[in-house]
Structures are given as C-alpha cells and as structure tokens.
Design a protein around this motif. Structure first.
Motif, mmCIF file in Angstrom:
data_model
loop_
_atom_site.group_PDB
_atom_site.id
_atom_site.type_symbol
_atom_site.label_atom_id
_atom_site.label_comp_id
_atom_site.label_asym_id
_atom_site.label_seq_id
_atom_site.Cartn_x
_atom_site.Cartn_y
_atom_site.Cartn_z
ATOM 1 N N VAL A 2 15.956 -26.556 29.245
ATOM 2 C CA VAL A 2 14.680 -26.601 29.955
ATOM 3 C C VAL A 2 14.373 -28.048 30.377
ATOM 4 O O VAL A 2 13.619 -28.285 31.318
ATOM 5 C CB VAL A 2 13.554 -26.042 29.047
ATOM 6 N N ARG B 37 5.647 -28.961 34.853
ATOM 7 C CA ARG B 37 6.301 -27.785 35.431
ATOM 8 C C ARG B 37 6.667 -26.684 34.471
ATOM 9 O O ARG B 37 6.923 -25.569 34.898
ATOM 10 C CB ARG B 37 7.607 -28.214 36.121
ATOM 11 N N ASN B 38 6.822 -26.976 33.181
ATOM 12 C CA ASN B 38 7.355 -25.908 32.339
ATOM 13 C C ASN B 38 6.845 -25.970 30.901
ATOM 14 O O ASN B 38 7.617 -26.117 29.956
ATOM 15 C CB ASN B 38 8.889 -25.957 32.378
ATOM 16 N N ASP C 8 5.617 -23.521 29.181
ATOM 17 C CA ASP C 8 6.079 -22.355 28.427
ATOM 18 C C ASP C 8 7.501 -22.567 27.925
ATOM 19 O O ASP C 8 7.815 -22.252 26.780
ATOM 20 C CB ASP C 8 6.012 -21.100 29.291
ATOM 21 N N GLY C 9 8.353 -23.127 28.796
ATOM 22 C CA GLY C 9 9.728 -23.406 28.406
ATOM 23 C C GLY C 9 9.772 -24.389 27.250
ATOM 24 O O GLY C 9 10.564 -24.240 26.325
#
Lengths: 197, 197
Positions: free
Chosen positions: A16, B35-36, B38-39
């Motif tokens: 990720v 951007r991420n 959750d990741g």
C-alpha cells in the motif's frame, strides 16, 4: 487454492506504501520479523492512531490531530505574511528555510476538467484570512506546473482585489544545478528574473 | 521543546523499515494520509497480528503462524530431498523454481567468533530429520560467503556420516550475466564446474 499465510498477507499489505514493490515488501517483512518486532508493533500502533485521528487544521488546512496545527498555534509566527502551497508536505519543505510567516494549504490545485473549483481548494476559507488586518503579503508557492500557475494566477487576482500585496516565488536555475542539465523554459525564467549584483 | 506531532511520530516510526530514510518516510506518510487511510489501517492491523503470531515451523524452522508451515503440511512434496538454506526468504527464492522437495532453515550460519555454534542454527533438530528413511539427498544452498561455505562444509560432514547423499548448489556465471562484470572467483568456479555439452 491454498489460503494466504499471514506472512504473504503482510507482504501484500505493505505494498500500500508508494514506492514499495513486491521485492521490497518481502525484504521489509522478513527484516522486521527477524530483527525488530517491537519497532514494527510500535509502527503499527502509531499508524492506526495517525490514520484515525489526523485531520486538517481549521485555519491553514495542513495535517494535524488537533483543531489548530502547531504552526497556527504558535503566537510567535509572523502574521503579516501568508504562504500558499498545494500540499501539507510543501509546508515541511518551506519550514526547512528561515520563513517564519503563516501558511495556507490548498490540498490540491484548480482543475476545472476534474471539477475542482475554488471552493474545493478552500478559497472560501482563504478569503476570510484575507480580511485579517495584520496581513500584508501573500506569497504564492504553488507548483510551477500548468495547474499550479493557473491556481496562482486565480489567487493573485483575489488578493489584489483585497488590496494586499501578492508575490510569486522565484523560478530559475536550482542551486548547484549546471546549465546544461536545466531545461530551456527554466533558463528563460532565470533570464527574465535576473538581478543586478 | 515542542512536543512531536502525530505526523512526525508516524514519519519517525516508518523509518524502522529497512531502506526507508527520512524523505521516503515523509512521502509515505503524506501519501497514505491523503490517498489511502483504509489501506494503511489494514496494514497496521496485519502488521500487529504478524509480529505477534508469526513464529517458526517446528519441522523446517521457516516462518509460520501455525505449528507447521504450509510447505511442511503439504503431503504432496517430495520427502526424498531436503534443501538447507540460511533464511526464510531463501525458501521463497527457491520456491520460484520447480524444486518440490522439503526445506530446512538454519536461521543464520555458523560463526564461532559470535558464539553461534551448531545448536544455534538448529543442527540438533536437523539430525533428527536425517534419520528419516525416505530421505535420499540433502542439497546445501547456504550463501557462498565464507560463513556460508563453512556452514555447508560442516553440514556435509554430518550428512555423510549418516550415509545419505549430499550436494551443493552450483556456483558460476549468473544467467544473463556478461563475463566482464563477473568477478574472477566466480569465473574460476564456473570453469571448475564446466559440463560437456
């Protein structure tokens, strides 16, 4: 199909992170398991906490886990100058210089084709900051890309309308850069921006 | 002194990973936040779980969260061959070939100066595996460093004493390697190990 092992899941999950491919993820997973499980557990806790609690400063929109970031809360900063940047990471870059004014983070740039207008980059909030009497100068430090330049132009018009001074950071040859490796547009900017010595 | 922000703590904590310096850690932290999330939360959970639960296979000593790793549990693998490697990551490398035998992971190599003797690299457990009737051949795939070679030599004596066959993986010019970039010791090995075609 065989179920994924926990190690395989870890390698997958590590990807990720930007710039981490399969091989790097494998190396990181093995090294952490072998040498630094405590460090990895600490990272895991901090990461969960950060992703949950870090939001945006109500004043300058940079990242913070509080209402106001530590820069906005610092009463010793110079209220007469505000520097407008695209991303929170740009604040870190400018903090490495001796700039001690305020910041405003757009969290993006104008991009009409993607439906990103002035309100999406916080310019309604920025307008309120412009009303501050102490403010003398707005420094535009958006990227020198097409979108960054267009965003700088748009904001400069706003600032001029409010009667404050507005400046753009200089573009030119980077320090330590050799002319032959610098593109011609940069050299043209460097010539335009020449100063008497 | 100003207290560290949560973002600064995250950047610091990310540097526990090998190959991640300050700049990379900053980039990773900003990208994940932007951007991420959750990741990153998923990574955080898997990492904590992996560091807590992953131990070593009771048979081959590679990483697993179970008593036996998925390779040792696989009844279709060839019991007549066992490949001895230094690290769990070496198992992954060999799994990319068409080898389908068993493994034994030393988790290190002999290093008398550091006080690492035969029992520290699991050779007492390895001896029990040697008693297995089905076993025909032991392949030594330790590194071709001084310690790796010494370890291979020590184990080869053990295996010979048990009456089983013992082999060493070939050393020579890597596939795709140009001779001028290969060191002379490797070329000497490649010449010694030449085959009729």
């Amino acid at each position: 199909m065989i179920e994924q092992t926990l190690l395989e899941q870890l390698v997958e999950a590590l990807r990720v992170m930007p710039g981490i491919g399969r091989k790097s993820a494998q190396r990181i997973a093995h090294q952490l398991l072998q040498r630094n499980r405590d460090g990895a557990k600490h990272l895991s806790r901090i990461m969960a906490d950060a992703m949950e609690r870090i939001g945006h400063c109500q004043r300058c929109r940079t990242y913070t886990e509080n209402k106001l970031c530590h820069l906005c809360e610092n009463t010793r900063r110079d209220d007469s100058t505000i520097c407008v940047v695209e991303n929170p990471s740009d604040v870190d870059s400018i903090e490495e210089t001796n700039y001690r004014g305020r910041y405003f983070v757009l969290l993006g740039h104008l991009s009409p084709l993607d439906g990103i207008g002035p309100d999406d980059i916080g310019l309604n909030e920025f307008k309120l900051l412009l009303d501050n009497e102490d403010l003398k100068e707005v420094i535009l430090a958006t990227s020198s890309t097409v979108e960054g330049e267009a965003t700088a132009h748009f904001i400069s018009e706003m600032v001029k309308a409010s009667g404050k001074e507005v400046t753009r950071i200089a573009h030119g040859v980077p320090m330590g850069g050799e002319l032959e490796y610098v593109n011609s547009l940069t050299i043209a900017h460097a010539l335009d921006g020449r100063k008497a010595i």
